[in-house]
Write a protein that holds these residues in place. Structure first.
Motif, PDB file in Angstrom:
ATOM      1  N   GLU A 134      19.415 -34.113 -26.735  1.00 23.35           N
ATOM      2  CA  GLU A 134      19.190 -32.680 -26.559  1.00 23.35           C
ATOM      3  C   GLU A 134      20.504 -31.909 -26.734  1.00 23.35           C
ATOM      4  O   GLU A 134      21.522 -32.245 -26.122  1.00 23.35           O
ATOM      5  CB  GLU A 134      18.605 -32.415 -25.171  1.00 23.35           C
ATOM      6  CG  GLU A 134      17.256 -33.099 -24.966  1.00 23.35           C
ATOM      7  CD  GLU A 134      16.815 -33.154 -23.520  1.00 23.35           C
ATOM      8  OE1 GLU A 134      15.659 -33.557 -23.264  1.00 23.35           O
ATOM      9  OE2 GLU A 134      17.630 -32.804 -22.637  1.00 23.35           O
ATOM     10  N   ARG A 136      22.330 -28.139 -26.542  1.00 27.07           N
ATOM     11  CA  ARG A 136      22.162 -26.810 -25.950  1.00 27.07           C
ATOM     12  C   ARG A 136      23.496 -26.056 -25.982  1.00 27.07           C
ATOM     13  O   ARG A 136      24.565 -26.654 -25.990  1.00 27.07           O
ATOM     14  CB  ARG A 136      21.699 -26.908 -24.494  1.00 27.07           C
ATOM     15  CG  ARG A 136      20.366 -27.592 -24.294  1.00 27.07           C
ATOM     16  CD  ARG A 136      19.948 -27.539 -22.833  1.00 27.07           C
ATOM     17  NE  ARG A 136      18.652 -28.196 -22.617  1.00 27.07           N
ATOM     18  CZ  ARG A 136      18.507 -29.464 -22.264  1.00 27.07           C
ATOM     19  NH1 ARG A 136      19.578 -30.221 -22.080  1.00 27.07           N
ATOM     20  NH2 ARG A 136      17.307 -29.973 -22.092  1.00 27.07           N
ATOM     21  N   SER A 137      23.384 -24.739 -25.969  1.00 29.56           N
ATOM     22  CA  SER A 137      24.576 -23.907 -25.784  1.00 29.56           C
ATOM     23  C   SER A 137      24.197 -22.625 -25.061  1.00 29.56           C
ATOM     24  O   SER A 137      23.019 -22.240 -25.005  1.00 29.56           O
ATOM     25  CB  SER A 137      25.250 -23.588 -27.129  1.00 29.56           C
ATOM     26  OG  SER A 137      24.492 -22.659 -27.875  1.00 29.56           O
ATOM     27  N   TRP A 138      25.238 -21.997 -24.508  1.00 31.17           N
ATOM     28  CA  TRP A 138      25.076 -20.733 -23.782  1.00 31.17           C
ATOM     29  C   TRP A 138      26.226 -19.815 -24.163  1.00 31.17           C
ATOM     30  O   TRP A 138      27.323 -20.273 -24.495  1.00 31.17           O
ATOM     31  CB  TRP A 138      25.125 -20.955 -22.270  1.00 31.17           C
ATOM     32  CG  TRP A 138      24.060 -21.835 -21.712  1.00 31.17           C
ATOM     33  CD1 TRP A 138      22.894 -21.457 -21.097  1.00 31.17           C
ATOM     34  CD2 TRP A 138      24.057 -23.281 -21.677  1.00 31.17           C
ATOM     35  NE1 TRP A 138      22.174 -22.559 -20.687  1.00 31.17           N
ATOM     36  CE2 TRP A 138      22.858 -23.689 -21.039  1.00 31.17           C
ATOM     37  CE3 TRP A 138      24.947 -24.262 -22.131  1.00 31.17           C
ATOM     38  CZ2 TRP A 138      22.547 -25.027 -20.833  1.00 31.17           C
ATOM     39  CZ3 TRP A 138      24.626 -25.592 -21.951  1.00 31.17           C
ATOM     40  CH2 TRP A 138      23.438 -25.972 -21.301  1.00 31.17           C
ATOM     41  N   ALA A 147      21.048 -18.482 -22.415  1.00 33.19           N
ATOM     42  CA  ALA A 147      20.730 -19.576 -23.333  1.00 33.19           C
ATOM     43  C   ALA A 147      20.846 -19.094 -24.775  1.00 33.19           C
ATOM     44  O   ALA A 147      20.296 -18.046 -25.140  1.00 33.19           O
ATOM     45  CB  ALA A 147      19.324 -20.099 -23.055  1.00 33.19           C
ATOM     46  N   GLN A 149      21.201 -21.736 -27.636  1.00 35.35           N
ATOM     47  CA  GLN A 149      20.586 -22.759 -28.482  1.00 35.35           C
ATOM     48  C   GLN A 149      19.950 -23.813 -27.581  1.00 35.35           C
ATOM     49  O   GLN A 149      20.493 -24.119 -26.517  1.00 35.35           O
ATOM     50  CB  GLN A 149      21.629 -23.440 -29.384  1.00 35.35           C
ATOM     51  CG  GLN A 149      22.280 -22.515 -30.406  1.00 35.35           C
ATOM     52  CD  GLN A 149      23.435 -23.197 -31.103  1.00 35.35           C
ATOM     53  OE1 GLN A 149      24.497 -23.399 -30.508  1.00 35.35           O
ATOM     54  NE2 GLN A 149      23.244 -23.567 -32.364  1.00 35.35           N
ATOM     55  N   ASP A 150      18.838 -24.363 -28.016  1.00 33.03           N
ATOM     56  CA  ASP A 150      18.160 -25.379 -27.206  1.00 33.03           C
ATOM     57  C   ASP A 150      17.191 -26.154 -28.088  1.00 33.03           C
ATOM     58  O   ASP A 150      16.233 -25.591 -28.620  1.00 33.03           O
ATOM     59  CB  ASP A 150      17.405 -24.719 -26.044  1.00 33.03           C
ATOM     60  CG  ASP A 150      16.918 -25.727 -25.008  1.00 33.03           C
ATOM     61  OD1 ASP A 150      16.929 -26.936 -25.297  1.00 33.03           O
ATOM     62  OD2 ASP A 150      16.537 -25.298 -23.907  1.00 33.03           O
ATOM     63  N   GLN A 194      26.446 -28.383 -24.754  1.00 38.73           N
ATOM     64  CA  GLN A 194      26.072 -29.624 -24.073  1.00 38.73           C
ATOM     65  C   GLN A 194      25.273 -30.519 -25.011  1.00 38.73           C
ATOM     66  O   GLN A 194      24.422 -30.047 -25.764  1.00 38.73           O
ATOM     67  CB  GLN A 194      25.226 -29.275 -22.847  1.00 38.73           C
ATOM     68  CG  GLN A 194      24.716 -30.455 -22.054  1.00 38.73           C
ATOM     69  CD  GLN A 194      23.725 -30.013 -20.985  1.00 38.73           C
ATOM     70  OE1 GLN A 194      22.517 -30.006 -21.207  1.00 38.73           O
ATOM     71  NE2 GLN A 194      24.230 -29.631 -19.814  1.00 38.73           N
ATOM     72  N   THR A 203      25.760 -36.948 -20.255  1.00 36.03           N
ATOM     73  CA  THR A 203      25.909 -35.625 -20.850  1.00 36.03           C
ATOM     74  C   THR A 203      27.354 -35.398 -21.281  1.00 36.03           C
ATOM     75  O   THR A 203      28.286 -35.758 -20.567  1.00 36.03           O
ATOM     76  CB  THR A 203      25.512 -34.525 -19.834  1.00 36.03           C
ATOM     77  OG1 THR A 203      24.143 -34.718 -19.439  1.00 36.03           O
ATOM     78  CG2 THR A 203      25.656 -33.138 -20.446  1.00 36.03           C
ATOM     79  N   GLU A 205      29.802 -32.252 -22.190  1.00 38.63           N
ATOM     80  CA  GLU A 205      29.858 -30.801 -22.028  1.00 38.63           C
ATOM     81  C   GLU A 205      31.232 -30.282 -22.411  1.00 38.63           C
ATOM     82  O   GLU A 205      32.233 -30.984 -22.274  1.00 38.63           O
ATOM     83  CB  GLU A 205      29.541 -30.411 -20.582  1.00 38.63           C
ATOM     84  CG  GLU A 205      28.138 -30.755 -20.136  1.00 38.63           C
ATOM     85  CD  GLU A 205      27.864 -30.346 -18.699  1.00 38.63           C
ATOM     86  OE1 GLU A 205      26.918 -29.570 -18.466  1.00 38.63           O
ATOM     87  OE2 GLU A 205      28.618 -30.807 -17.820  1.00 38.63           O
TER      88      GLU A 205
END
Length: 217
Positions: A134, A136-138, A147, A149-150, A194, A203, A205
């Motif tokens: 997975e 993701r970004s913020w 949020a 990207q996911d 992440q 994870t 990060e």
């Protein structure tokens, strides 16, 4: 650069950097995106996927980078490193000057630093479940983390195929493409990203800030 790995500390200085673009697995969606960008002046790629050549010196693990003006933004991407005959998987941001993209995508990528997280996984340890990883970004907007990207790596072309297409030598690194931005691509000075492995709970990060430099002409 220094990394934490399952085998201990790894120190290396990559001599080659490839930034893979247009790597979405859904070709129809990629073609649609190319048409959208062409409508606002971004040149279409000469091939899909496309392997942009960038300076390895752009890779950084500093908590702050600098970019001209306020028109740049980050995007979370899988990061491949070949070192001492092994392949490693990590996390990086393809920070890009969005204004310069309308002139040249290659130039827009070369002008910005590429932040890289300080943790790597052995590619062989996760290669059988890459699609389930997975990403993701913020970004920080109005003081709050939002949020940006996911999704899963299943949305990106298989990393092994991208590596083969780039013909990476030892001591080379590659950013492997990204996911759509929630709410559209936009600049932000604070970026978090992440890469999560739901099978193990592990994870990777990283976060960084961007100092916007004045454009003096």
């Amino acid at each position: 650069m220094q990394f934490k790995t399952p085998e201990g500390a790894l120190e290396c200085a990559p001599v080659k950097l490839v930034v893979a673009g247009w790597t979405g697995r859904d070709r129809a969606a990629v073609d649609h995106h190319i048409e959208e960008l062409a409508a606002i002046g971004v040149p279409a790629p000469s091939s899909v996927p496309l392997y942009y050549q960038c300076s390895a010196a752009l890779l950084t693990q500093e908590p702050q980078i600098q970019a001209l003006a306020e028109g740049s933004s980050g995007e979370a991407e899988p990061f491949i490193l070949k070192s001492d005959g092994k392949v490693w998987l990590g996390l990086a941001s393809d920070h890009t000057d969005r204004s310069l993209e309308t002139y040249s995508v290659a130039h827009s990528k070369q002008i910005c630093a590429k932040p890289v997280a300080d943790t790597l996984w052995l590619f062989d340890d996760v290669k059988d479940r890459l699609d389930q990883l997975e990403l993701r970004s913020w970004i920080r907007e109005n003081g709050d983390w939002v949020a940006y990207q996911d999704g899963m790596l299943a949305s990106i072309l298989p990393l092994a195929d991208l590596m083969a297409g780039a013909d990476l030598p030892d001591n080379a690194a590659m950013l492997c493409g990204t996911l759509p931005a929630i709410g559209g691509v936009r600049p932000a000075t604070d970026f978090r990203m992440q890469l999560h492995d739901p099978a193990t709970g592990n994870t990777i990060e990283w976060s960084y800030t961007t100092e916007c430099l004045a454009v003096v002409a």
